[in-house]
Design an enzyme around this catalytic site. Structure first.
Site, PDB file in Angstrom:
ATOM      1  N   ALA A   1       0.856  -1.179   0.000  1.00  0.00           N
ATOM      2  CA  ALA A   1       0.000   0.000   0.000  1.00  0.00           C
ATOM      3  C   ALA A   1       0.896   1.234   0.000  1.00  0.00           C
ATOM      4  O   ALA A   1       2.066   1.155   0.375  1.00  0.00           O
ATOM      5  CB  ALA A   1      -0.884  -0.018   1.244  1.00  0.00           C
TER       6      ALA A   1
ATOM      7  N   GLU B   1      -0.549  -9.292  -1.050  1.00  0.00           N
ATOM      8  CA  GLU B   1      -1.972  -9.585  -0.811  1.00  0.00           C
ATOM      9  C   GLU B   1      -2.758  -9.564  -2.122  1.00  0.00           C
ATOM     10  O   GLU B   1      -3.627 -10.404  -2.358  1.00  0.00           O
ATOM     11  CB  GLU B   1      -2.548  -8.571   0.180  1.00  0.00           C
ATOM     12  CG  GLU B   1      -1.956  -8.748   1.577  1.00  0.00           C
ATOM     13  CD  GLU B   1      -2.421  -7.687   2.548  1.00  0.00           C
ATOM     14  OE1 GLU B   1      -2.050  -6.513   2.353  1.00  0.00           O
ATOM     15  OE2 GLU B   1      -3.154  -8.036   3.486  1.00  0.00           O
TER      16      GLU B   1
ATOM     17  N   GLU C   1       4.287  -5.435   7.001  1.00  0.00           N
ATOM     18  CA  GLU C   1       3.503  -4.382   7.671  1.00  0.00           C
ATOM     19  C   GLU C   1       3.875  -4.201   9.137  1.00  0.00           C
ATOM     20  O   GLU C   1       3.776  -3.112   9.694  1.00  0.00           O
ATOM     21  CB  GLU C   1       2.006  -4.694   7.563  1.00  0.00           C
ATOM     22  CG  GLU C   1       1.401  -4.459   6.187  1.00  0.00           C
ATOM     23  CD  GLU C   1       1.533  -5.661   5.260  1.00  0.00           C
ATOM     24  OE1 GLU C   1       2.336  -6.571   5.552  1.00  0.00           O
ATOM     25  OE2 GLU C   1       0.830  -5.678   4.235  1.00  0.00           O
TER      26      GLU C   1
ATOM     27  N   GLY D   1       0.581  -5.105   0.763  1.00  0.00           N
ATOM     28  CA  GLY D   1      -0.579  -5.100  -0.121  1.00  0.00           C
ATOM     29  C   GLY D   1      -0.257  -5.677  -1.491  1.00  0.00           C
ATOM     30  O   GLY D   1      -1.144  -6.214  -2.170  1.00  0.00           O
TER      31      GLY D   1
HETATM   32  N1  3HC Z   1       4.543   3.560   0.059  1.00  0.00           N
HETATM   33  C1  3HC Z   1       5.019   4.773  -0.265  1.00  0.00           C
HETATM   34  N2  3HC Z   1       6.306   5.011  -0.595  1.00  0.00           N
HETATM   35  C2  3HC Z   1       7.143   3.959  -0.594  1.00  0.00           C
HETATM   36  C3  3HC Z   1       6.711   2.660  -0.267  1.00  0.00           C
HETATM   37  C4  3HC Z   1       5.340   2.472   0.063  1.00  0.00           C
HETATM   38  N3  3HC Z   1       4.842   1.270   0.353  1.00  0.00           N
HETATM   39  N4  3HC Z   1       7.770   1.823  -0.353  1.00  0.00           N
HETATM   40  C5  3HC Z   1       8.821   2.562  -0.722  1.00  0.00           C
HETATM   41  N5  3HC Z   1       8.444   3.858  -0.870  1.00  0.00           N
HETATM   42  C6  3HC Z   1       9.287   4.974  -1.308  1.00  0.00           C
HETATM   43  C7  3HC Z   1      10.405   5.275  -0.323  1.00  0.00           C
HETATM   44  O1  3HC Z   1       9.973   6.163   0.664  1.00  0.00           O
HETATM   45  C8  3HC Z   1      11.454   5.878  -1.213  1.00  0.00           C
HETATM   46  O2  3HC Z   1      11.081   7.198  -1.464  1.00  0.00           O
HETATM   47  P1  3HC Z   1      12.209   8.329  -1.707  1.00  0.00           P
HETATM   48  O3  3HC Z   1      12.991   7.862  -2.899  1.00  0.00           O
HETATM   49  O4  3HC Z   1      11.421   9.569  -1.916  1.00  0.00           O
HETATM   50  O5  3HC Z   1      13.032   8.343  -0.444  1.00  0.00           O
HETATM   51  C9  3HC Z   1      11.282   5.108  -2.516  1.00  0.00           C
HETATM   52  O6  3HC Z   1       9.969   4.548  -2.467  1.00  0.00           O
HETATM   53  C10 3HC Z   1      12.271   3.994  -2.706  1.00  0.00           C
HETATM   54  O7  3HC Z   1      12.283   3.186  -1.535  1.00  0.00           O
HETATM   55  P2  3HC Z   1      13.625   2.626  -0.908  1.00  0.00           P
HETATM   56  O8  3HC Z   1      14.628   3.708  -0.810  1.00  0.00           O
HETATM   57  O9  3HC Z   1      13.244   1.905   0.334  1.00  0.00           O
HETATM   58  O10 3HC Z   1      14.094   1.606  -2.049  1.00  0.00           O
HETATM   59  P3  3HC Z   1      14.765   0.195  -1.937  1.00  0.00           P
HETATM   60  O11 3HC Z   1      14.979  -0.261  -3.318  1.00  0.00           O
HETATM   61  O12 3HC Z   1      15.900   0.248  -0.971  1.00  0.00           O
HETATM   62  O13 3HC Z   1      13.660  -0.762  -1.254  1.00  0.00           O
HETATM   63  C11 3HC Z   1      11.504  -1.726  -0.963  1.00  0.00           C
HETATM   64  C12 3HC Z   1      12.487  -1.060  -1.933  1.00  0.00           C
HETATM   65  C13 3HC Z   1      12.044  -3.073  -0.488  1.00  0.00           C
HETATM   66  C14 3HC Z   1      10.208  -1.908  -1.665  1.00  0.00           C
HETATM   67  C15 3HC Z   1      11.347  -0.808   0.286  1.00  0.00           C
HETATM   68  O14 3HC Z   1      11.026   0.488  -0.165  1.00  0.00           O
HETATM   69  C16 3HC Z   1      10.269  -1.225   1.247  1.00  0.00           C
HETATM   70  O15 3HC Z   1      10.492  -2.070   2.074  1.00  0.00           O
HETATM   71  N6  3HC Z   1       9.091  -0.566   1.144  1.00  0.00           N
HETATM   72  C17 3HC Z   1       8.015  -0.752   2.091  1.00  0.00           C
HETATM   73  C18 3HC Z   1       7.306  -2.043   1.889  1.00  0.00           C
HETATM   74  C19 3HC Z   1       6.162  -2.154   2.845  1.00  0.00           C
HETATM   75  O16 3HC Z   1       6.293  -1.935   4.037  1.00  0.00           O
HETATM   76  N7  3HC Z   1       5.008  -2.537   2.333  1.00  0.00           N
HETATM   77  C20 3HC Z   1       3.851  -2.667   3.135  1.00  0.00           C
HETATM   78  C21 3HC Z   1       3.104  -1.381   3.098  1.00  0.00           C
HETATM   79  S1  3HC Z   1       1.721  -1.360   4.176  1.00  0.00           S
HETATM   80  C22 3HC Z   1       0.566  -2.288   3.396  1.00  0.00           C
HETATM   81  O17 3HC Z   1       0.782  -2.794   2.344  1.00  0.00           O
HETATM   82  C23 3HC Z   1      -0.752  -2.364   4.105  1.00  0.00           C
HETATM   83  C24 3HC Z   1      -1.649  -3.349   3.463  1.00  0.00           C
HETATM   84  O18 3HC Z   1      -1.544  -4.571   4.115  1.00  0.00           O
HETATM   85  C25 3HC Z   1      -3.081  -2.913   3.532  1.00  0.00           C
END
Ligand code: 3HC
Length: 691
Positions: free
Chosen positions: A63, A105, A125, A102
Site C-alpha cells: 500500500a 496480498e 507491515e 498489499g
Molecule cells: N509507500 C510509499 N512510498 C514507498 C513505499 C510504500 N509502500 N515503499 C517505498 N516507498 C518509497 C520510499 O519512501 C522511497 O522514497 P524516496 O525515494 O522519496 O526516499 C522510494 O519509495 C524507494 O524506496 P527505498 O529507498 O526503500 O528503495 P529500496 O529499493 O531500498 O527498497 C523496498 C524497496 C524493499 C520496496 C522498500 O522500499 C520497502 O520495504 N518498502 C516498504 C514495503 C512495505 O512496508 N510494504 C507494506 C506497506 S503497508 C501495506 O501494504 C498495508 C496493506 O496490508 C493494507
C-alpha cells in the site's frame, strides 16, 4: 486509461502492466489503473485469461504508506482485490523484485502466481506497526500453514522465490529475465488445460488442522514475548491468524479489518511509519545533491584492531570489500584477527552464513603492522583510542602515505574532526565515520562533516554507508556529535537522581518499561563500572563501587548483586554506597517518584539536547536526530525517537516540566530556546528541517 496502466492482448492473453515508479506502491493512481485496466480486459471477449505484471524495479511494494491517515479514496485496495478474486477469467500474478504487503496480498487474490527466481515476497507491515490489512492474515495461513504464517507475518521477513514455491505461495518460477514471456506461456497453459480458478480463500485444510488448538498460539506468544514487548502489531497479527483458524473466511476478514483499524490509528504505528520515512530521508543533504560525484571505494584500511576496529572491518568484509587491518603490535593484531574469525565462526554455527563465507571474508582481510600498508587504500578509517595527540600523529603520517584522493576518516566519538584534519595537508578529504558498538551490528553510521570536508567526500561517505548496510546520519562537528551528545543527559540525570532517593532498580525499571532494552545502571554493570568511570577525576558513586571491588557483572557485582547465572538482585552494599555518597555531598532527598516522573527527569533532558543539536545546526533535521537515537541507541521505534515522542507528549508540557526541574536548582534542565519557540508556536520538533 490512467497513465500508470498499459493493457495489451497477446494470443488471447490480456496483459495488465502497471508502472508507477519508484516501487509501484498501491496508491490511488495505481488502484485506478488496475481497476480500469482489469475491467477493460474482463470485458474483452478475445481475452481468455489475464496476467498482472509490473514495470520498473519491482512488483507492487505494498500500500502507499503516505495515504495512511488520509481520507480513503475509491477504489480501495479491497475493491481491486475482490475484482480480481471474483474474476471469471483466470488471473496470474507475474512477480519480480519484491511483492510486499498489499502487493503480495493482491497477488494472493490472483488465481495463480509465478515469479522470477530472484523475486522475494513478504508481509512487512509489522515494521510499520500495522498488519496486512487486505486479507494477508487470512490467506497466507491457508497457503503456508499457521506456524509459518505466524513467523512470517510477525517478523515481516521476506521469503525468497524458491522457498515461496516450496511452501505453496508461488505456483511456478520463470526463467530469470523472462518473466513476461514465461508468465504468458504459463497463463496460456492454464487456459489450454482449462485449469480451475484457484481461490486461496476456499482452501481450508491448512487452517482446519489447527482448529481448537490454542496451544500453538500460547507457545508462540510466550517464546516471542521479549521481542514483541511494547509493540501493538504482533499481538493483533496473532489474533488475526487465530481468526483465520477459527472463523469462516468472511468473518476472519472482518476481524482483520477491525484489528487493522485499531493499529492504523495508533500512535505506535504513526511513529513507525514516521521512522520508515525518516530513515530514507537522512541521505538527502540540501547542498550535496544526489548527483554529486562519489569516489570509488574498492579497498579499505582500518587502523586499530580492537573491538571497534575489528567490528568496523567486518562491515566491509561482509560487503566483499578487502580490508587491510593495521595494529602496532603483532600480539594485538593476532588478537583482533582471532576475534573477527571467532565472530564469523559463531555466525556460521548459527547457520546464518556458510563456512565458505567465513573463509571468503577472512580471505579479504590483510593484517599489517605498518601504516605504509595503507598506501593504496581508497578509504582509511582510524579507530584507535580517544587521544587527540595520537590521532593527529596518525593523520599526519597518513598524509604522507595515503594516495591522492583517498578518504581519511576517524571513528572518534567525541573529538574535533577539524582539529584532526588540521594535521594533514588535505582537510577536504578528512571526515568522521562514527560507528556504534557493536560496530558490525548497530545500523547507525554518523558521517561527520568537517569545516572543509569536500562535498564528494560526504556523498561518498553516505553512499558507502548504504553499501555496508548502515543508515547514515550527517552530523556537524561538536562534542559527541548527534547520538552520544543526545543521549548523554540520560546517564547524567540517572546518576544525579539515584543520589536523591530513587533506587537503581526503580530508575532502570522506568527506563525498561519505556522500551529500552535495559536501564542505565544495568548497562553500567554489564559494560563494567571500571571501564565507564575510567576517565573521571571526580569522586563518583561508580568510583566508590569500584574501590570496593564492585566492577559490575564481571566481578563483585556493581549497582546490583548477581548470582552465578547473572540474575540481578538489589544490592544492600550499593544502596549504602549511594546513601554515603549522598550524605557526604549533602544531597537533598526527593522521595518516591512515579515511573512517569523518572522518565521525564531522564528523557526530557534528551529531548532538550536534541533541540540544542538542531538549533546549532549539528543535525539537519529533527527526524535525523530520531534516526540516530533509534539506530544508535535502540530508542524504541514505536515512540518514533525522542523528537517524535516529544511531539506526542506535547512540547508545552515538556517545557513546563523542564522549567520546574530547573527551578529546583537544576540549571542543566533549562529549556533550549528552540524548544520554547516551537512550543509557543505549536510547531513540532520532528518537523524541524523537513521538506
Ligand atoms: N509507500 C510509499 N512510498 C514507498 C513505499 C510504500 N509502500 N515503499 C517505498 N516507498 C518509497 C520510499 O519512501 C522511497 O522514497 P524516496 O525515494 O522519496 O526516499 C522510494 O519509495 C524507494 O524506496 P527505498 O529507498 O526503500 O528503495 P529500496 O529499493 O531500498 O527498497 C523496498 C524497496 C524493499 C520496496 C522498500 O522500499 C520497502 O520495504 N518498502 C516498504 C514495503 C512495505 O512496508 N510494504 C507494506 C506497506 S503497508 C501495506 O501494504 C498495508 C496493506 O496490508 C493494507
Amino acid at each position: 486509461m490512467t497513465n500508470v496502466a498499459t493493457v495489451t492482448v497477446e494470443n488471447g492473453i490480456g496483459i495488465l502492466s502497471i508502472d508507477s515508479p519508484p516501487v509501484n506502491a498501491l496508491g490511488i493512481a495505481v488502484r485506478r489503473g488496475i481497476d480500469e485496466g482489469f475491467k477493460q480486459l474482463a470485458a474483452d471477449n478475445a481475452v481468455k485469461a489475464i496476467v498482472l505484471i509490473c514495470g520498473g524495479r519491482t512488483f507492487f511494494a505494498g500500500a502507499d504508506i503516505t495515504e495512511f491517515g488520509k481520507p480513503p479514496q475509491s477504489p480501495g485496495l479491497h475493491d481491486v482485490c475482490k475484482l480480481i478474486e471474483d474474476s471469471a477469467k483466470p488471473v496470474v500474478a507475474a512477480i519480480h523484485g519484491t511483492a510486499l504487503g498489499g502487493g503480495l496480498e493482491l497477488a494472493l487474490n490472483c488465481h495463480y502466481r509465478v515469479a522470477a527466481p530472484s523475486a522475494k515476497v513478504g508481509l512487512p507491515e509489522v515494521a510499520l506497526g500495522l498488519l496486512p490489512g487486505a486479507g494477508g492474515t487470512q490467506r497466507l495461513p491457508r497457503l503456508v500453514g499457521v506456524e509459518r504464517a505466524l513467523d512470517l507475518i510477525t517478523s515481516g521477513r521476506q521469503m525468497n522465490a524458491k522457498d515461496a514455491l516450496e511452501t505453496g505461495v508461488l505456483d511456478a518460477l520463470t526463467e530469470e529475465g523472462q518473466l513476461r514471456r514465461d508468465a504468458i506461456a504459463f497463463t496460456q497453459q492454464v487456459v489450454v488445460d482449462n485449469k480451475p480458478l484457484k481461490r486461496v480463500r476456499d482452501r481450508d485444510e491448512k487452517v482446519a488442522a489447527y482448529r481448537g488448538n490454542t496451544q500453538v498460539f500460547a507457545d508462540f506468544r510466550k517464546s516471542n514475548a521479549r521481542a514483541f514487548r511494547g509493540y501493538k502489531a504482533p499481538e493483533n497479527i496473532i489474533k488475526c491468524i487465530e481468526a483465520a483458524v477459527e472463523l469462516p473466511f468472511d468473518a476472519g476478514m472482518k476481524r482483520e479489518r477491525e484489528l487493522f483499524l485499531e493499529l492504523v490509528t495508533s500512535t505506535e504505528s504513526a511513529a513507525q511509519r514516521y521512522a520508515f520515512f525518516a530513515e530514507r530521508e537522512t541521505a538527502k543533504i540540501p547542498d550535496v545533491p544526489a548527483d554529486t560525484p562519489t569516489l570509488p571505494i574498492k579497498s579499505v584500511g582500518v587502523i586499530g584492531a580492537g573491538t571497534m576496529g575489528g567490528g568496523i572491518a567486518m562491515n566491509f568484509l561482509n560487503a566483499g570489500i578487502p580490508v587491510t587491518l593495521v595494529e602496532v603490535r603483532q600480539e594485538a593484531l593476532d588478537r583482533g584477527l582471532s576475534v573477527i574469525r571467532r565472530n564469523y565462526e559463531s555466525t556460521a554455527k548459527k547457520g546464518r552464513i556458510t563456512q565458505a563465507d567465513v573463509e571468503k571474508r577472512m580471505g579479504l582481510l590483510t593484517p599489517a603492522l605498518d601504516l605504509a600498508a595503507l598506501k593504496d587504500a581508497d578509504l582509511i578509517i582510524e579507530a584507535v583510542f580517544e587521544s587527540m595527540p595520537i590521532k593527529k600523529e596518525i593523520f599526519a603520517k597518513l598524509d604522507g602515505i595515503a594516495k591522492p584522493g583517498a578518504l581519511l576518516a576517524s571513528n572518534t566519538s567525541y573529538l574535533n574532526i577539524d582539529e584532526i584534519a588540521s594535521a594533514t595537508t588535505r582537510p577536504e578529504h578528512v571526515l568522521g565515520l562514527h560507528f556504534f558498538s557493536p560496530a558490525n551490528v548497530m545500523r547507525l553510521l554518523e558521517v561527520v562533516r568537517g569545516e572543509k570536508t569536500d562535498r564528494s567526500v560526504i556523498a561518498t561517505g553516505m553512499k558507502l554507508a548504504k553499501t555496508i548496510g548502515k543508515v547514515p546520519v550527517l552530523s556537524r562537528v561538536c562534542h559527541g556529535f548527534i547520538a552520544n551528545r543526545l543521549m548523554n543527559p540520560r546517564g547524567r540525570e540517572a546518576n544525579a537522581l539515584v543520589l536523591r532517593g530513587p533506587t537503581p532498580q526503580q530508575i532502570d525499571t522506568a527506563i525498561y518499561n519505556y522500551g529500552f532494552a535495559m536501564g542505565p545502571f544495568q548497562m553500567g554493570d554489564l559494560v563494567g563500572l571500571d571501564v565507564i568511570g575510567r576517565d573521571s577525576t571526580e569522586r563518583t558513586v561508580r568510583g566508590d563501587l569500584v574501590a570496593l571491588g564492585r566492577l559490575g557483572q564481571k566481578q563483585g557485582g556493581g549497582f546490583y548483586d548477581y548470582d552465578e547465572n547473572r540474575n540481578a538482585t538489589p544490592s544492600p552494599v550499593a544502596a549504602q554506597v549511594i546513601a554515603d555518597f549522598a550524605r557526604d555531598h549533602q544531597i537533598q532527598q526527593i522521595g518516591v517518584l512515579s515511573e512517569e516522573e523518572i522518565v521525564a527527569r531522564l528523557l526530557y533532558p534528551v529531548v532538550n539536547e536534541g533541540a540544542k543539536i538542531l538549533e546549532e545546526g549539528i543535525a539537519l533535521r529533527g527526524s535525523d536526530v530520531d534516526v540516530a537515537a533509534m539506530m544508535g541507541y535502540n530508542w524504541p521505534v514505536y515512540t518514533g525517537g525522542p523528537m517524535f515522542w516529544a511531539d506526542t507528549v506535547g512540547l508545552d508540557k515538556i517545557v513546563a516540566k523542564l522549567r520546574a526541574f530547573e527551578a529546583e536548582g537544576g540549571e542543566a534542565f533549562a529549556p533550549a530556546p528552540l524548544l520554547v519557540k516551537l512550543a509557543a508556536e505549536g510547531k513540532r520538533l520532528s518537523q524541524v528541517g523537513a521538506k
